[in-house]
Write a protein that holds these residues in place. Structure first.
Motif, PDB file in Angstrom:
ATOM      1  N   UNK A  43       8.240 -14.740  -2.142  1.00 42.43           N
ATOM      2  CA  UNK A  43       6.850 -13.661  -2.272  1.00 42.43           C
ATOM      3  C   UNK A  43       7.697 -12.158  -1.575  1.00 42.43           C
ATOM      4  N   UNK A  44       7.722 -12.373  -0.258  1.00 45.89           N
ATOM      5  CA  UNK A  44       8.906 -11.605   0.203  1.00 45.89           C
ATOM      6  C   UNK A  44       9.883 -10.762  -0.013  1.00 45.89           C
ATOM      7  N   UNK A  45      10.804 -11.576  -0.415  1.00 43.01           N
ATOM      8  CA  UNK A  45      12.509 -11.581  -0.779  1.00 43.01           C
ATOM      9  C   UNK A  45      12.072 -10.625  -2.253  1.00 43.01           C
ATOM     10  N   UNK A  46      11.096 -11.318  -2.633  1.00 39.05           N
ATOM     11  CA  UNK A  46      10.897 -10.209  -4.676  1.00 39.05           C
ATOM     12  C   UNK A  46      10.302  -8.990  -4.090  1.00 39.05           C
ATOM     13  N   UNK A  47       8.556  -8.508  -3.974  1.00 38.14           N
ATOM     14  CA  UNK A  47       8.091  -7.540  -2.976  1.00 38.14           C
ATOM     15  C   UNK A  47       7.596  -6.759  -2.169  1.00 38.14           C
ATOM     16  N   UNK A  48       8.222  -7.571  -1.351  1.00 40.66           N
ATOM     17  CA  UNK A  48       8.905  -7.063   0.021  1.00 40.66           C
ATOM     18  C   UNK A  48       7.570  -7.450   0.832  1.00 40.66           C
ATOM     19  N   UNK A  49       7.637  -6.475   1.883  1.00 36.21           N
ATOM     20  CA  UNK A  49       6.707  -6.895   2.986  1.00 36.21           C
ATOM     21  C   UNK A  49       5.058  -6.784   2.923  1.00 36.21           C
ATOM     22  N   UNK A  50       4.528  -7.038   4.022  1.00 36.72           N
ATOM     23  CA  UNK A  50       2.891  -6.574   3.633  1.00 36.72           C
ATOM     24  C   UNK A  50       2.590  -5.291   3.286  1.00 36.72           C
ATOM     25  N   UNK A  51       2.861  -3.871   3.120  1.00 41.74           N
ATOM     26  CA  UNK A  51       2.500  -3.377   3.074  1.00 41.74           C
ATOM     27  C   UNK A  51       3.061  -3.161   1.571  1.00 41.74           C
ATOM     28  N   UNK A  52       4.073  -3.317   1.284  1.00 44.57           N
ATOM     29  CA  UNK A  52       4.823  -2.912   0.046  1.00 44.57           C
ATOM     30  C   UNK A  52       4.252  -4.212  -1.085  1.00 44.57           C
ATOM     31  N   UNK A  53       3.871  -4.880  -0.727  1.00 45.49           N
ATOM     32  CA  UNK A  53       3.038  -6.469  -1.228  1.00 45.49           C
ATOM     33  C   UNK A  53       1.654  -5.745  -1.778  1.00 45.49           C
ATOM     34  N   UNK A  58       0.595  -2.578  -1.157  1.00 46.33           N
ATOM     35  CA  UNK A  58       0.747  -1.422  -2.596  1.00 46.33           C
ATOM     36  C   UNK A  58       0.619  -1.587  -4.383  1.00 46.33           C
ATOM     37  N   UNK A  59       2.022  -2.769  -4.652  1.00 47.83           N
ATOM     38  CA  UNK A  59       1.867  -3.165  -5.772  1.00 47.83           C
ATOM     39  C   UNK A  59       0.686  -3.961  -6.345  1.00 47.83           C
ATOM     40  N   UNK A  60      -0.031  -4.668  -5.107  1.00 47.66           N
ATOM     41  CA  UNK A  60      -0.819  -5.530  -6.417  1.00 47.66           C
ATOM     42  C   UNK A  60      -2.159  -4.740  -6.311  1.00 47.66           C
ATOM     43  N   UNK A  61      -2.617  -3.781  -5.380  1.00 46.19           N
ATOM     44  CA  UNK A  61      -3.204  -2.791  -5.945  1.00 46.19           C
ATOM     45  C   UNK A  61      -2.361  -1.570  -6.855  1.00 46.19           C
ATOM     46  N   UNK A  62      -1.400  -1.623  -7.617  1.00 44.57           N
ATOM     47  CA  UNK A  62      -1.316  -0.227  -8.337  1.00 44.57           C
ATOM     48  C   UNK A  62      -1.186  -0.879 -10.030  1.00 44.57           C
ATOM     49  N   UNK A  63      -1.323   0.142 -10.703  1.00 43.59           N
ATOM     50  CA  UNK A  63      -1.293  -0.560 -12.156  1.00 43.59           C
ATOM     51  C   UNK A  63      -0.367  -1.585 -12.692  1.00 43.59           C
ATOM     52  N   UNK A  64      -0.261  -2.051 -13.571  1.00 44.84           N
ATOM     53  CA  UNK A  64      -0.129  -2.826 -14.653  1.00 44.84           C
ATOM     54  C   UNK A  64       1.603  -2.203 -15.017  1.00 44.84           C
ATOM     55  N   UNK A  65       2.909  -1.532 -13.961  1.00 41.56           N
ATOM     56  CA  UNK A  65       3.648  -0.907 -14.898  1.00 41.56           C
ATOM     57  C   UNK A  65       4.684  -2.341 -15.636  1.00 41.56           C
TER      58      UNK A  65
END
Length: 518
Positions: A138-148, A150-157
């Protein structure tokens, strides 16, 4: 005329009233643990690599047992009821060896927990290992904590869909590999892999892979910490294994309180503060999402990542490491008494520091000898004793076995010449993976001879039998005794069957009865 009766209202409310009742089930709050750095994190990487390597690679290790036995080093051969582990071969009647290993594993877990707490949960539990692996993906694909976050809370792009699809695809691949590796322990791995890919494997193989794929994906990828908190019984049991001398991950509030984010401002105001700067670094790295500063908790798996995070903060502040550390309750209580004047006042960190501001030498610290206590010796002694008994049972076990069953009806037959004949079913068990030739002899019965059905040898006191490797051979043997040799008519006589392999000197014997008329 009827009067009005006044009743006193009691000040009470049901504990399960609708107003007070909390929901039995609540939505899961997602945890986004930050990657930690430090010796405990490195040790977890090492344990993950070793355990996953053992699990995935072991079925492919070869071990030469000769042309008559499988060459897979570790194999649970259910079809032939064998368990192979390198040079060890276990038969069904020797399953006590496996049972003994399970008992040793249980005692080992008790020993480990009573000394260093839930180290099994934090480092080697399969749930922990696979969650670590899934988090690494998960970290390798989506980034570390803050990036994950932001991705989780962001819209489905399109980017979010692509990242999530890739992550879950890799998770499913890992889960399939997990289920696939498991089935290879029960059959020859290369052959089963070929049959599995070509669709020729047994249905049970596909069913097993499907079940293990689903459980690995759901438990390791989706549920994660919920498995440890709600499904695993060990957190509720391990408390009985701990005592005041057991090591656990501990927040040392005797030096950390009172917390302050502005230490310089507090110092200017003459306010004494502890070492904890309330940065929450210990919380963001915790895979269970808890705050170790709240004390011992059922959810804590003692992975010690909070120690790495806190030590990093202490290093940057120029303070002593160990604000969060492995500590025993006895040491913690001693240091708390020191910091509070035996409970007469609130925590004063100055009482546990020397003139230079470092942790004082009077502070109780852990030493390995503190683990050497009666409880530890009892667990280790029991564990070692069972291990020695298993080793003795393994090296002293018979590789050639003999079993004899006397005919029940008729128990004897009187032949035309007056001699007496008894029938027996003799089973010879060859427990080595190569053929052998053995000799079966009679003993203890005067004048007795024997003959085997299907063998052309005339009656004699011994017969030669060829045994297939790892097989049992059953013989129908008739034992005859002349009447004049029968010294105790009407009473059972002692008869001994001996079997010996002259090449290996393996031997066995079985004592039975020879029946005769009065």
């Amino acid at each position: 005329m009827t009067g009005t009766v006044a009743f006193e209202r009691h000040d009470a409310e049901a504990v399960n009233s609708a107003r007070l009742r909390k929901p039995l089930y609540s939505a899961r709050r997602k945890i986004f643990p930050k990657r930690a750095k430090g010796p405990y994190r490195n040790f977890k990487w090492l344990v993950m690599a070793v355990t996953l390597g053992i699990y995935y690679l072991t079925p492919w290790i070869r071990w030469d047992r000769g042309p008559f036995a499988p060459d897979q080093a570790v194999l649970i051969d259910l079809a032939n009821r064998r368990f192979y582990f390198f040079f060890i071969e276990i038969w069904p009647q020797e399953f006590f060896l496996v049972a003994g290993l399970l008992v040793m594993a249980g005692l080992g877990l008790f020993l480990l927990t009573s000394t260093i707490g839930r180290a099994w949960c934090g480092y080697t539990c399969p749930q922990t290992v696979w969650v670590d692996l899934f988090l690494a993906v998960e970290r390798a694909i989506e980034g570390d904590r803050n990036a994950r976050i932001r991705l989780d809370q962001g819209p489905w792009t399109a980017r979010k869909i692509a990242l999530r699809t890739l992550k879950h695809a890799i998770w499913l691949a890992v889960a399939v590999a997990t289920g696939g590796a498991w089935i290879f322990y029960f059959a020859d791995a290369p052959t089963l892999l070929r049959d599995f890919v070509t669709g020729q494997a047994a249905p049970v193989a596909y069913t097993t892979v499907a079940i293990l794929t689903a459980t690995t994906y759901v438990f390791g990828g989706l549920m994660r910490e919920q498995v440890c908190t709600y499904m695993c019984p060990w957190p509720r049991i391990q408390a009985a294994m701990l005592d005041e001398h057991s090591l656990t991950v501990t927040y040392n509030d005797w030096r950390g309180e009172p917390r302050s984010r502005g230490t310089k401002k507090a110092a200017a105001l003459g306010i004494e503060t502890g070492d904890c700067v309330d940065c929450n670094a210990c919380v963001v790295v915790c895979p269970m999402g808890i705050d170790i500063r709240d004390g011992q908790q059922l959810e804590c798996i003692t992975c010690a990542l909070c120690i790495d995070a806190c030590n990093d903060v202490m290093d940057r502040l120029g303070r002593d490491r160990g604000l969060i550390s492995y500590a025993t309750l006895a040491d913690y209580n001693a240091n708390m008494a020191l910091a509070t004047g035996n409970g007469t006042h609130a925590i004063k960190p100055s009482l546990v520091r020397d003139a230079s501001g470092r942790i004082s030498d009077t502070v109780a610290r852990f030493h390995p000898r503190k683990l050497l206590r009666p409880r530890t010796f009892i667990y280790f002694g029991s564990w070692a004793l069972i291990g020695l008994l298993l080793v003795y049972g393994l090296v002293s076990r018979d590789r050639l076995e003999l079993n004899v069953l006397h005919d029940r009806n008729p128990q004897y037959v009187v032949l035309s010449d007056g001699s007496i004949r008894n029938g027996y079913t003799v089973k010879l068990l060859n427990k080595i993976p190569e053929p052998r030739t053995v000799t079966v002899r009679l003993g203890g019965l005067p004048g007795a001879t024997m003959s085997a059905v299907g063998m052309e040898d005339s009656e004699s006191k011994q017969i030669t039998v060829t045994l297939e490797p790892d097989r049992t051979r059953s013989l129908k043997i008739y034992v005859r005794q002349p009447r004049e040799k029968n010294r105790t008519p009407g009473k059972a006589q002692r008869l001994v069957f001996h079997v010996v392999d002259k090449s290996s000197l393996d031997s066995a014997e079985y004592v039975t009865n020879f029946e005769s008329p009065e």
